[in-house]
Design a protein around this motif. Sequence first.
Motif, PDB file in Angstrom:
ATOM      1  N   LEU A 225      24.496  -4.143  -8.432  1.00  0.00           N
ATOM      2  CA  LEU A 225      23.192  -4.144  -7.772  1.00  0.00           C
ATOM      3  C   LEU A 225      22.091  -3.718  -8.751  1.00  0.00           C
ATOM      4  O   LEU A 225      20.996  -4.281  -8.752  1.00  0.00           O
ATOM      5  N   LEU A 226      22.391  -2.739  -9.609  1.00  0.00           N
ATOM      6  CA  LEU A 226      21.425  -2.318 -10.621  1.00  0.00           C
ATOM      7  C   LEU A 226      21.180  -3.413 -11.661  1.00  0.00           C
ATOM      8  O   LEU A 226      20.114  -3.459 -12.274  1.00  0.00           O
ATOM      9  N   GLN A 227      22.145  -4.286 -11.820  1.00  0.00           N
ATOM     10  CA  GLN A 227      22.006  -5.419 -12.753  1.00  0.00           C
ATOM     11  C   GLN A 227      21.323  -6.614 -12.089  1.00  0.00           C
ATOM     12  O   GLN A 227      21.364  -7.712 -12.606  1.00  0.00           O
ATOM     13  N   LYS A 228      20.730  -6.371 -10.929  1.00  0.00           N
ATOM     14  CA  LYS A 228      19.979  -7.376 -10.178  1.00  0.00           C
ATOM     15  C   LYS A 228      20.838  -8.527  -9.651  1.00  0.00           C
ATOM     16  O   LYS A 228      20.382  -9.663  -9.548  1.00  0.00           O
ATOM     17  N   ILE A 229      22.086  -8.212  -9.332  1.00  0.00           N
ATOM     18  CA  ILE A 229      22.932  -9.152  -8.590  1.00  0.00           C
ATOM     19  C   ILE A 229      22.725  -8.788  -7.125  1.00  0.00           C
ATOM     20  O   ILE A 229      23.002  -7.662  -6.714  1.00  0.00           O
ATOM     21  N   GLU A 230      22.191  -9.710  -6.352  1.00  0.00           N
ATOM     22  CA  GLU A 230      21.897  -9.420  -4.951  1.00  0.00           C
ATOM     23  C   GLU A 230      23.173  -9.162  -4.169  1.00  0.00           C
ATOM     24  O   GLU A 230      24.220  -9.734  -4.460  1.00  0.00           O
ATOM     25  N   GLU A 231      23.068  -8.314  -3.154  1.00  0.00           N
ATOM     26  CA  GLU A 231      24.229  -7.962  -2.331  1.00  0.00           C
ATOM     27  C   GLU A 231      24.846  -9.184  -1.669  1.00  0.00           C
ATOM     28  O   GLU A 231      26.052  -9.243  -1.467  1.00  0.00           O
ATOM     29  N   LYS A 232      24.024 -10.192  -1.348  1.00  0.00           N
ATOM     30  CA  LYS A 232      24.559 -11.394  -0.713  1.00  0.00           C
ATOM     31  C   LYS A 232      25.453 -12.196  -1.654  1.00  0.00           C
ATOM     32  O   LYS A 232      26.144 -13.103  -1.216  1.00  0.00           O
ATOM     33  N   HIS A 233      25.455 -11.860  -2.941  1.00  0.00           N
ATOM     34  CA  HIS A 233      26.298 -12.546  -3.920  1.00  0.00           C
ATOM     35  C   HIS A 233      27.537 -11.726  -4.297  1.00  0.00           C
ATOM     36  O   HIS A 233      28.264 -12.087  -5.223  1.00  0.00           O
ATOM     37  N   ILE A 234      27.760 -10.608  -3.612  1.00  0.00           N
ATOM     38  CA  ILE A 234      28.920  -9.755  -3.867  1.00  0.00           C
ATOM     39  C   ILE A 234      29.755  -9.720  -2.597  1.00  0.00           C
ATOM     40  O   ILE A 234      29.240  -9.449  -1.513  1.00  0.00           O
ATOM     41  N   HIS A 235      31.052 -10.000  -2.736  1.00  0.00           N
ATOM     42  CA  HIS A 235      31.935 -10.062  -1.574  1.00  0.00           C
ATOM     43  C   HIS A 235      33.215  -9.286  -1.886  1.00  0.00           C
ATOM     44  O   HIS A 235      33.816  -9.480  -2.936  1.00  0.00           O
ATOM     45  N   VAL A 236      33.625  -8.438  -0.955  1.00  0.00           N
ATOM     46  CA  VAL A 236      34.838  -7.635  -1.139  1.00  0.00           C
ATOM     47  C   VAL A 236      35.845  -8.017  -0.066  1.00  0.00           C
ATOM     48  O   VAL A 236      35.519  -8.094   1.116  1.00  0.00           O
ATOM     49  N   ILE A 237      37.081  -8.245  -0.510  1.00  0.00           N
ATOM     50  CA  ILE A 237      38.169  -8.553   0.418  1.00  0.00           C
ATOM     51  C   ILE A 237      39.226  -7.464   0.262  1.00  0.00           C
ATOM     52  O   ILE A 237      39.660  -7.159  -0.851  1.00  0.00           O
ATOM     53  N   ALA A 238      39.625  -6.889   1.381  1.00  0.00           N
ATOM     54  CA  ALA A 238      40.622  -5.819   1.376  1.00  0.00           C
ATOM     55  C   ALA A 238      41.688  -6.110   2.425  1.00  0.00           C
ATOM     56  O   ALA A 238      41.527  -6.997   3.266  1.00  0.00           O
ATOM     57  N   LYS A 239      42.746  -5.323   2.367  1.00  0.00           N
ATOM     58  CA  LYS A 239      43.817  -5.419   3.352  1.00  0.00           C
ATOM     59  C   LYS A 239      43.238  -5.174   4.743  1.00  0.00           C
ATOM     60  O   LYS A 239      42.351  -4.333   4.922  1.00  0.00           O
ATOM     61  N   ARG A 240      43.741  -5.903   5.716  1.00  0.00           N
ATOM     62  CA  ARG A 240      43.270  -5.743   7.095  1.00  0.00           C
ATOM     63  C   ARG A 240      43.393  -4.281   7.519  1.00  0.00           C
ATOM     64  O   ARG A 240      44.403  -3.640   7.296  1.00  0.00           O
ATOM     65  N   GLY A 241      42.325  -3.773   8.104  1.00  0.00           N
ATOM     66  CA  GLY A 241      42.310  -2.396   8.575  1.00  0.00           C
ATOM     67  C   GLY A 241      41.774  -1.412   7.550  1.00  0.00           C
ATOM     68  O   GLY A 241      41.611  -0.233   7.864  1.00  0.00           O
ATOM     69  N   THR A 242      41.483  -1.856   6.353  1.00  0.00           N
ATOM     70  CA  THR A 242      40.930  -0.964   5.334  1.00  0.00           C
ATOM     71  C   THR A 242      39.436  -0.794   5.590  1.00  0.00           C
ATOM     72  O   THR A 242      38.698  -1.781   5.629  1.00  0.00           O
ATOM     73  N   PRO A 243      38.979   0.451   5.775  1.00  0.00           N
ATOM     74  CA  PRO A 243      37.544   0.651   6.004  1.00  0.00           C
ATOM     75  C   PRO A 243      36.778   0.439   4.694  1.00  0.00           C
ATOM     76  O   PRO A 243      37.027   1.124   3.708  1.00  0.00           O
ATOM     77  N   LEU A 244      35.843  -0.505   4.690  1.00  0.00           N
ATOM     78  CA  LEU A 244      35.073  -0.794   3.476  1.00  0.00           C
ATOM     79  C   LEU A 244      33.782   0.023   3.401  1.00  0.00           C
ATOM     80  O   LEU A 244      33.046  -0.087   2.428  1.00  0.00           O
ATOM     81  N   GLU A 245      33.543   0.818   4.431  1.00  0.00           N
ATOM     82  CA  GLU A 245      32.346   1.646   4.503  1.00  0.00           C
ATOM     83  C   GLU A 245      31.110   0.790   4.295  1.00  0.00           C
ATOM     84  O   GLU A 245      30.860  -0.117   5.067  1.00  0.00           O
ATOM     85  N   ASP A 246      30.345   1.018   3.228  1.00  0.00           N
ATOM     86  CA  ASP A 246      29.107   0.256   3.041  1.00  0.00           C
ATOM     87  C   ASP A 246      29.240  -0.854   2.005  1.00  0.00           C
ATOM     88  O   ASP A 246      28.246  -1.411   1.550  1.00  0.00           O
TER      89      ASP A 246
END
Length: 169
Positions: free
Chosen positions: A22-43
Amino acid sequence: MRRIYFLVPDITTTKKIVEDLLLQKIEEKHIHVIAKRGTPLEDLPEANLLQKTDFIPAVEQGVALGGATGLLAGLVAVALPPASTVIAGGVLLATTLAGAGVGSWFGGMVGMSVGNRQIKEFEDAIEAGKLLVLVDVPTDRVAEIEDRVKQHLPQVEVEQTEPRVPSFP
């Protein structure tokens, strides 16, 4: 834009990497996180259905196949007598558009039920608790972003770089 994929071992490190991106000016809409089902990703920015499924490639294939089928059906309809030239053009256009519409709809339905082919190879690591991060970056910044990620995880390997990313997801 190119999509790069890399695995991160835990949430804390993932948060640091996302903050740096985000500090490198990559917008949040261009960052995607995939985790195991049930893993809380918080923010963290969770990948949506378009990133997790094969919806877009399936719609593209459906439009092509449906349009070709509609065009073929229109040619058959025009070949049967009686066919006038004015009506023939309308029939060809209508059947091609109808075929493309139906094909995209069916393709989209199938694509929604099929997991993304690009992330299949990461499924075991995700189930083991790692997080898969997908980042859409301009082509000329791929090496720079890879270096930024390696500052947080020196052992990380950018697993894959997707050559073309749809502009609208």
